[in-house]
Design a protein around this motif. Structure first.
Motif, PDB file in Angstrom:
ATOM      1  N   SER A 150       1.939   3.158   7.246  1.00 48.16           N
ATOM      2  CA  SER A 150       0.741   3.926   7.578  1.00 48.16           C
ATOM      3  C   SER A 150      -0.559   3.162   7.346  1.00 48.16           C
ATOM      4  O   SER A 150      -1.528   3.383   8.063  1.00 48.16           O
ATOM      5  N   CYS A 151      -0.605   2.288   6.350  1.00 52.95           N
ATOM      6  CA  CYS A 151      -1.902   1.712   5.978  1.00 52.95           C
ATOM      7  C   CYS A 151      -2.150   0.313   6.524  1.00 52.95           C
ATOM      8  O   CYS A 151      -3.292  -0.078   6.725  1.00 52.95           O
ATOM      9  N   CYS A 158       6.199  -4.110   4.875  1.00 51.72           N
ATOM     10  CA  CYS A 158       6.837  -3.122   4.002  1.00 51.72           C
ATOM     11  C   CYS A 158       8.035  -2.463   4.669  1.00 51.72           C
ATOM     12  O   CYS A 158       8.795  -1.757   4.012  1.00 51.72           O
ATOM     13  N   GLY A 216       0.815  -1.205   0.000  1.00 54.37           N
ATOM     14  CA  GLY A 216       0.000   0.000   0.000  1.00 54.37           C
ATOM     15  C   GLY A 216       0.844   1.248   0.000  1.00 54.37           C
ATOM     16  O   GLY A 216       1.132   1.823  -1.033  1.00 54.37           O
ATOM     17  N   CYS A 217       1.317   1.648   1.161  1.00 54.54           N
ATOM     18  CA  CYS A 217       1.953   2.946   1.323  1.00 54.54           C
ATOM     19  C   CYS A 217       3.478   2.887   1.410  1.00 54.54           C
ATOM     20  O   CYS A 217       4.136   3.900   1.213  1.00 54.54           O
ATOM     21  N   ASP A 218       4.042   1.743   1.754  1.00 56.44           N
ATOM     22  CA  ASP A 218       5.489   1.596   1.978  1.00 56.44           C
ATOM     23  C   ASP A 218       6.017   2.436   3.140  1.00 56.44           C
ATOM     24  O   ASP A 218       7.208   2.696   3.234  1.00 56.44           O
ATOM     25  N   THR A 219       5.142   2.880   4.031  1.00 56.69           N
ATOM     26  CA  THR A 219       5.580   3.708   5.160  1.00 56.69           C
ATOM     27  C   THR A 219       4.986   3.253   6.488  1.00 56.69           C
ATOM     28  O   THR A 219       5.067   3.982   7.470  1.00 56.69           O
TER      29      THR A 219
END
Length: 161
Positions: A43-44, A59, A38-41
């Motif tokens: 967050s999701c 991720c 999804g976000c690679d951070t």
């Protein structure tokens, strides 16, 4: 470098670049696409898997960090007897719409149920707070996790009787 990871009960030995993310290893090398990117951070939460029974966001975990670990993806929830209670509860209670967040939500829910067999609304909402859903408004996700918890408890009671 070589990594040995048990994924959904099967051993996977692979040569990976040291910078390979666990999510990429699971999707590209092992071929299990239920773990979403999804976000690679972080967050999701779409990439959430269980590593040694605990939810992690794949991720931001390197495949090398998972060397020697047991990883469970959404595909690994299904057992010989059929769907895991969390999987059937998400279907029965309409805990999904587009399905993008669903694998991560299911894995977080399964982990919560393993630690807390009777989670309150607040317990569930805290557990899923690191996973985003843009479709459902969370009400049916919370309901599905609680339904799954009740089903797991009922199965434990009937097996223990």
């Amino acid at each position: 470098m070589e990594v040995n990871i048990t994924i959904n009960g099967s051993d996977h030995a692979s040569d990976v670049e040291p910078r390979t993310l666990l999510v990429d290893h699971i999707r590209r090398t092992v071929g299990l696409t239920g773990t979403h990117v999804g976000c690679d951070t972080t967050s999701c939460g779409a990439c959430t898997v269980l590593m040694d029974g605990k939810p992690v966001k794949a991720c931001t975990v390197l495949a090398a960090q998972a060397d020697g670990s047991e990883v469970t993806t959404v595909e690994g929830l299904k057992g010989a007897d059929g769907l895991h209670p969390i999987q059937s509860a998400f279907t029965d209670d309409h805990g999904l719409q587009c399905g993008f967040c669903t694998p991560g939500m299911m894995l977080v829910g399964a982990s919560l149920i393993a630690e807390n067999p009777d989670p309150s609304d607040d317990d569930v909402r805290w557990a899923i707070s690191g996973n985003l859903c843009r479709c459902t408004g969370y009400i049916n996700i919370v309901k599905a996790i609680q339904t799954a918890a009740a089903r797991v408890a009922a199965a434990s009671e009937s097996n223990g009787s």
